[in-house]
Every structure is written in structure tokens, then in C-alpha cells.
Design a protein around this motif. Structure first.
Motif, short mmCIF file in Angstrom:
data_model
loop_
_atom_site.label_atom_id
_atom_site.label_comp_id
_atom_site.label_asym_id
_atom_site.label_seq_id
_atom_site.Cartn_x
_atom_site.Cartn_y
_atom_site.Cartn_z
N ILE A 1 2.37 -15.07 -2.71
CA ILE A 1 1.61 -13.87 -2.42
C ILE A 1 1.27 -13.21 -3.77
N VAL A 2 0.01 -12.96 -3.99
CA VAL A 2 -0.43 -12.25 -5.19
C VAL A 2 -1.35 -11.12 -4.75
N ARG A 3 -1.01 -9.90 -5.14
CA ARG A 3 -1.82 -8.75 -4.76
C ARG A 3 -1.98 -7.82 -5.95
N ASN A 4 -3.08 -7.09 -5.94
CA ASN A 4 -3.30 -6.03 -6.91
C ASN A 4 -3.25 -4.71 -6.14
N VAL A 5 -2.41 -3.79 -6.59
CA VAL A 5 -2.27 -2.51 -5.90
C VAL A 5 -3.62 -1.79 -5.78
N ASN A 6 -4.53 -2.03 -6.71
CA ASN A 6 -5.85 -1.39 -6.64
C ASN A 6 -6.64 -1.82 -5.41
N ASP A 7 -6.35 -3.01 -4.88
CA ASP A 7 -7.04 -3.49 -3.68
C ASP A 7 -6.56 -2.80 -2.41
N ILE A 8 -5.45 -2.06 -2.49
CA ILE A 8 -4.89 -1.37 -1.33
C ILE A 8 -5.48 0.03 -1.19
N ILE A 9 -6.02 0.56 -2.29
CA ILE A 9 -6.59 1.91 -2.28
C ILE A 9 -7.71 1.98 -1.24
N GLY A 10 -7.61 2.98 -0.36
CA GLY A 10 -8.63 3.19 0.67
C GLY A 10 -8.46 2.35 1.92
N THR A 11 -7.38 1.55 2.00
CA THR A 11 -7.12 0.76 3.20
C THR A 11 -6.04 1.45 4.03
N ASP A 12 -5.70 0.85 5.19
CA ASP A 12 -4.63 1.43 6.02
C ASP A 12 -3.25 1.23 5.40
N GLN A 13 -3.16 0.48 4.31
CA GLN A 13 -1.89 0.31 3.60
C GLN A 13 -1.68 1.40 2.55
N GLU A 14 -2.62 2.33 2.44
CA GLU A 14 -2.46 3.50 1.59
C GLU A 14 -2.26 4.69 2.52
N VAL A 15 -1.05 5.23 2.54
CA VAL A 15 -0.69 6.31 3.46
C VAL A 15 -0.47 7.58 2.64
N ARG A 16 -1.09 8.68 3.10
CA ARG A 16 -1.01 9.94 2.37
C ARG A 16 -0.52 11.05 3.30
N THR A 17 0.39 11.87 2.77
CA THR A 17 0.81 13.09 3.45
C THR A 17 0.53 14.25 2.51
N GLU A 18 0.99 15.44 2.87
CA GLU A 18 0.80 16.60 2.00
C GLU A 18 1.65 16.51 0.73
N THR A 19 2.73 15.72 0.75
CA THR A 19 3.66 15.71 -0.39
C THR A 19 3.69 14.38 -1.15
N TRP A 20 3.14 13.30 -0.59
CA TRP A 20 3.19 12.01 -1.28
C TRP A 20 2.05 11.10 -0.84
N LEU A 21 1.83 10.09 -1.67
CA LEU A 21 0.86 9.03 -1.42
C LEU A 21 1.59 7.71 -1.64
N SER A 22 1.55 6.82 -0.65
CA SER A 22 2.27 5.55 -0.75
C SER A 22 1.32 4.38 -0.56
N ARG A 23 1.36 3.47 -1.49
CA ARG A 23 0.59 2.22 -1.39
C ARG A 23 1.58 1.12 -1.06
N ARG A 24 1.48 0.61 0.17
CA ARG A 24 2.43 -0.37 0.69
C ARG A 24 1.92 -1.77 0.34
N VAL A 25 2.51 -2.38 -0.66
CA VAL A 25 2.02 -3.62 -1.25
C VAL A 25 2.52 -4.85 -0.49
N LEU A 26 3.81 -4.90 -0.20
CA LEU A 26 4.38 -5.97 0.63
C LEU A 26 4.98 -5.33 1.87
N LEU A 27 4.71 -5.92 3.03
CA LEU A 27 5.15 -5.35 4.29
C LEU A 27 5.94 -6.36 5.12
#
Length: 131
Positions: free
Chosen positions: A2-28
Motif C-alpha cells: 500500500i502506497v498513499r500520499n496524505v495529500n490525496d486524502i484532502i477533500g475526501t471522506d477520509q478527511e474528517v473535521r470537527t470544531e477542534t481537530w482535522l484528521s486525515r485517515r491514511v490507513l483504515l
């Protein structure tokens, strides 16, 4: 492999944002590694109540500043580049952003599915299906 670039997760459903944090879920969970791997940013001046009753988490702070306070004993720990903490006893805590965004790399066991957010008790749900 598995090879991924975290930049490819930006704007997808694997980028989760709340009022206090932003999480980019790279491996699930669906990746079958037995853990999940995340890049998370804690926003400055915020406070998040967390109590992972169903997961263990290890966190490596790579940029910024903040603080973690364990609720059971009130101990506070400064967070910044190079600090690693592990919630090896499902420690209930406050995670606070400092003056700059705190960027951390997180590993969860069991792995997250990718869409989790904290409930009103600071808990992520335990997903038991095979998705």
C-alpha cells in the motif's frame, strides 16, 4: 503493498473535521493492517474531551504545541515536536491545542473505519463488522 500520499486524502471522506481537530485517515480497517494510521491537526486554543474505551492509541507529536491532561489524576503533559504518548490504559483525558496548530501522527488498535468522531463521552464506537 500500500502506497498513499496524505495529500490525496484532502477533500475526501477520509478527511474528517470537527470544531477542534482535522484528521486525515491514511490507513483504515479495510486495509487489513490490524491498526489504523492518521495525520491529525489539533487547532490552537481548543479543548477536546477524549476517552477511547474501545481503542488504544499511540500519538507522535511532530509540529506545534499543546497539552494533554489525564482526568483521573489531573497530571498535565506539554506536547510538542518529538513527544510520544500512548493511551495504554484507555486513559480519559483533555487534549488542548496551544498557540500553534499541533500536528500529530496517530495509530489506533483496533483500527478505525475512517468516519468516527467522538460521542458526547469522548468515545469512538467499536465497529465489529468486517468493513
Amino acid at each position: 503493498m500500500i502506497v498513499r500520499n496524505v495529500n490525496d486524502i484532502i477533500g475526501t471522506d477520509q478527511e474528517v473535521r470537527t470544531e477542534t481537530w482535522l484528521s486525515r485517515r491514511v490507513l483504515l480497517k479495510k486495509d487489513g493492517m490490524g491498526f489504523s494510521f492518521h495525520e491529525t491537526v489539533i487547532f490552537p486554543g481548543t479543548e477536546t474531551h477524549i476517552h477511547y474505551q474501545n481503542h488504544l492509541e499511540a500519538v507522535w507529536c511532530v509540529e506545534g504545541d499543546g497539552e494533554i491532561e489525564t482526568i483521573a489524576d489531573g497530571k498535565k503533559y506539554a506536547l510538542g515536536p518529538g513527544v510520544v504518548y500512548a493511551l495504554d490504559e484507555n486513559d480519559e483525558h483533555w487534549l488542548r491545542g496551544g498557540t500553534k496548530p499541533l500536528r500529530v501522527i496517530c495509530v489506533f488498535n483496533p483500527p478505525l473505519t475512517g468516519l468516527e468522531v467522538h460521542d458526547d463521552k469522548g468515545v469512538y464506537p467499536l465497529v465489529t463488522d468486517t468493513a
